[in-house]
Design an enzyme around this catalytic site. Sequence first.
Site, PDB file in Angstrom:
ATOM      1  N   PRO A  94       0.822  -1.222   0.000  1.00 52.52           N
ATOM      2  CA  PRO A  94       0.000   0.000   0.000  1.00 52.52           C
ATOM      3  C   PRO A  94       0.854   1.270   0.000  1.00 52.52           C
ATOM      4  O   PRO A  94       0.363   2.334  -0.350  1.00 52.52           O
ATOM      5  CB  PRO A  94      -0.806  -0.104   1.300  1.00 52.52           C
ATOM      6  CG  PRO A  94      -0.769  -1.546   1.687  1.00 52.52           C
ATOM      7  CD  PRO A  94       0.539  -2.061   1.183  1.00 52.52           C
ATOM      8  N   GLU A 121       0.249  -7.213   8.819  1.00 54.28           N
ATOM      9  CA  GLU A 121       0.397  -5.744   8.760  1.00 54.28           C
ATOM     10  C   GLU A 121       1.465  -5.306   7.762  1.00 54.28           C
ATOM     11  O   GLU A 121       1.527  -4.141   7.388  1.00 54.28           O
ATOM     12  CB  GLU A 121       0.725  -5.187  10.142  1.00 54.28           C
ATOM     13  CG  GLU A 121      -0.438  -5.251  11.126  1.00 54.28           C
ATOM     14  CD  GLU A 121      -1.720  -4.631  10.577  1.00 54.28           C
ATOM     15  OE1 GLU A 121      -1.695  -3.436  10.265  1.00 54.28           O
ATOM     16  OE2 GLU A 121      -2.725  -5.361  10.468  1.00 54.28           O
ATOM     17  N   ARG A 159      -0.439  -9.583 -20.823  1.00 56.81           N
ATOM     18  CA  ARG A 159      -1.176  -9.254 -22.053  1.00 56.81           C
ATOM     19  C   ARG A 159      -0.380  -8.351 -22.983  1.00 56.81           C
ATOM     20  O   ARG A 159      -0.743  -8.179 -24.145  1.00 56.81           O
ATOM     21  CB  ARG A 159      -2.577  -8.714 -21.795  1.00 56.81           C
ATOM     22  CG  ARG A 159      -2.718  -7.795 -20.644  1.00 56.81           C
ATOM     23  CD  ARG A 159      -4.155  -7.422 -20.356  1.00 56.81           C
ATOM     24  NE  ARG A 159      -4.755  -6.693 -21.448  1.00 56.81           N
ATOM     25  CZ  ARG A 159      -5.765  -7.124 -22.186  1.00 56.81           C
ATOM     26  NH1 ARG A 159      -6.317  -8.280 -21.944  1.00 56.81           N
ATOM     27  NH2 ARG A 159      -6.235  -6.397 -23.157  1.00 56.81           N
ATOM     28  N   ASP A 174      -5.937  -0.383 -28.064  1.00 54.67           N
ATOM     29  CA  ASP A 174      -5.419   0.913 -28.478  1.00 54.67           C
ATOM     30  C   ASP A 174      -5.991   2.060 -27.666  1.00 54.67           C
ATOM     31  O   ASP A 174      -5.355   3.083 -27.518  1.00 54.67           O
ATOM     32  CB  ASP A 174      -5.712   1.159 -29.958  1.00 54.67           C
ATOM     33  CG  ASP A 174      -4.857   0.249 -30.816  1.00 54.67           C
ATOM     34  OD1 ASP A 174      -5.118   0.157 -32.017  1.00 54.67           O
ATOM     35  OD2 ASP A 174      -3.940  -0.372 -30.256  1.00 54.67           O
TER      36      ASP A 174
HETATM   37  C1  9D3 Z   1      -5.513  -2.392   7.776  1.00 58.26           C
HETATM   38  C2  9D3 Z   1      -4.061  -2.573   7.854  1.00 58.26           C
HETATM   39  N1  9D3 Z   1      -3.359  -1.312   7.513  1.00 58.26           N
HETATM   40  C3  9D3 Z   1      -3.027  -0.613   8.757  1.00 58.26           C
HETATM   41  C4  9D3 Z   1      -3.102   0.860   8.614  1.00 58.26           C
HETATM   42  C5  9D3 Z   1      -2.143  -1.550   6.757  1.00 58.26           C
HETATM   43  C6  9D3 Z   1      -2.242  -2.555   5.693  1.00 58.26           C
HETATM   44  C7  9D3 Z   1      -1.412  -3.667   5.703  1.00 58.26           C
HETATM   45  C8  9D3 Z   1      -1.488  -4.624   4.711  1.00 58.26           C
HETATM   46  C9  9D3 Z   1      -3.142  -2.421   4.639  1.00 58.26           C
HETATM   47  C10 9D3 Z   1      -3.223  -3.386   3.649  1.00 58.26           C
HETATM   48  C11 9D3 Z   1      -2.411  -4.486   3.681  1.00 58.26           C
HETATM   49  C12 9D3 Z   1      -2.494  -5.514   2.618  1.00 58.26           C
HETATM   50  N2  9D3 Z   1      -2.428  -4.928   1.281  1.00 58.26           N
HETATM   51  C13 9D3 Z   1      -1.465  -5.193   0.408  1.00 58.26           C
HETATM   52  O1  9D3 Z   1      -0.609  -5.995   0.694  1.00 58.26           O
HETATM   53  C14 9D3 Z   1      -1.433  -4.468  -0.859  1.00 58.26           C
HETATM   54  C15 9D3 Z   1      -2.322  -3.513  -1.421  1.00 58.26           C
HETATM   55  C16 9D3 Z   1      -3.539  -2.942  -0.950  1.00 58.26           C
HETATM   56  O2  9D3 Z   1      -4.085  -3.247   0.131  1.00 58.26           O
HETATM   57  N3  9D3 Z   1      -4.149  -2.010  -1.725  1.00 58.26           N
HETATM   58  C17 9D3 Z   1      -3.653  -1.614  -2.933  1.00 58.26           C
HETATM   59  N4  9D3 Z   1      -2.522  -2.121  -3.422  1.00 58.26           N
HETATM   60  C18 9D3 Z   1      -1.883  -3.052  -2.667  1.00 58.26           C
HETATM   61  S1  9D3 Z   1      -0.444  -3.784  -3.087  1.00 58.26           S
HETATM   62  C19 9D3 Z   1      -0.375  -4.701  -1.716  1.00 58.26           C
END
Ligand code: 9D3
Length: 261
Positions: A94, A121, A159, A174
Amino acid sequence: MLQFDVVTLFPKMFDAITGSGITGRARERKAYQFLPWNPRDFAANTHRTVDDRPYGGGPGMVMMVEPLEKAVCAARQRQLSAGVRRPRVIYLSPQGQLLKHEKVMSLAAEQGIVLLAGRYEGVDERLIERQIDEEISIGDFVMSGGEIAAMALMDAVIRQLPGVLGDAESAAQDSFVGGLLDCPHYTRPEVYDGAAVPPVLMSGNHADIARWRLKQSLGRTQQRRPDVLAERERQRGISTEERALLDDYLAEDAKAQGAAK
Ligand code: 9D3
């Protein structure tokens, strides 16, 4: 052949893309290779522990550096042995840069990609510092882990690989490449429950149809994703014809909105 090695606690989730559809066919045709690596197989104890409580306190668990590093290094080593010059190691997170079409294209030009999908987390920061080239996110929303993001990235990259899409599928592509949203699509019947297909699409006039589709794409992009249209204009400008089509669309739309009230 592009190599994808994926470090994940849930290898079977990836059957969803390796087994079906365009990405399944591409794997059969050896357009890419997929190999999962489970950090549990690299855990130090008999319980195969891969997570632990966060230093400093707080909720949830953190993925431990040692089993992850062993799994990432095994994946990297395999790619090097397979002839990949410089495996690119990406952590789906994230906190990453938002995935865009341009990044997808540059990844499709790589020889090998190692993806790390996290759970809990997140992962111990020392793993990121030691092993990760870049962090990528697929959007500002919360998922339960990195696997679905890893699959989204893989699907988008696969793709783009040579020979994966047929002619029909390629042509349809395209539209986003041009930095515009797609135009509306219709198929039979000509009238459904009183709703008719736009007459221009039944006219057989291919120039008119192309103009109508471009106008719809420009108008919908302006209305739904003004950021995307502004970026396209910054990159390549907007022609006099496109400007006129867009102005037409917006004027007609304002008129239709007025009539509907
Ligand atoms: C609710 C937990 N959060 C605490 C503030 C942190 C958090 C940790 C792990 C939020 C999401 C995740 C798991 N998400 C991913 O591993 C992830 C992700 C996503 O949640 N949204 C958009 N792209 C991605 S890429 C990896």
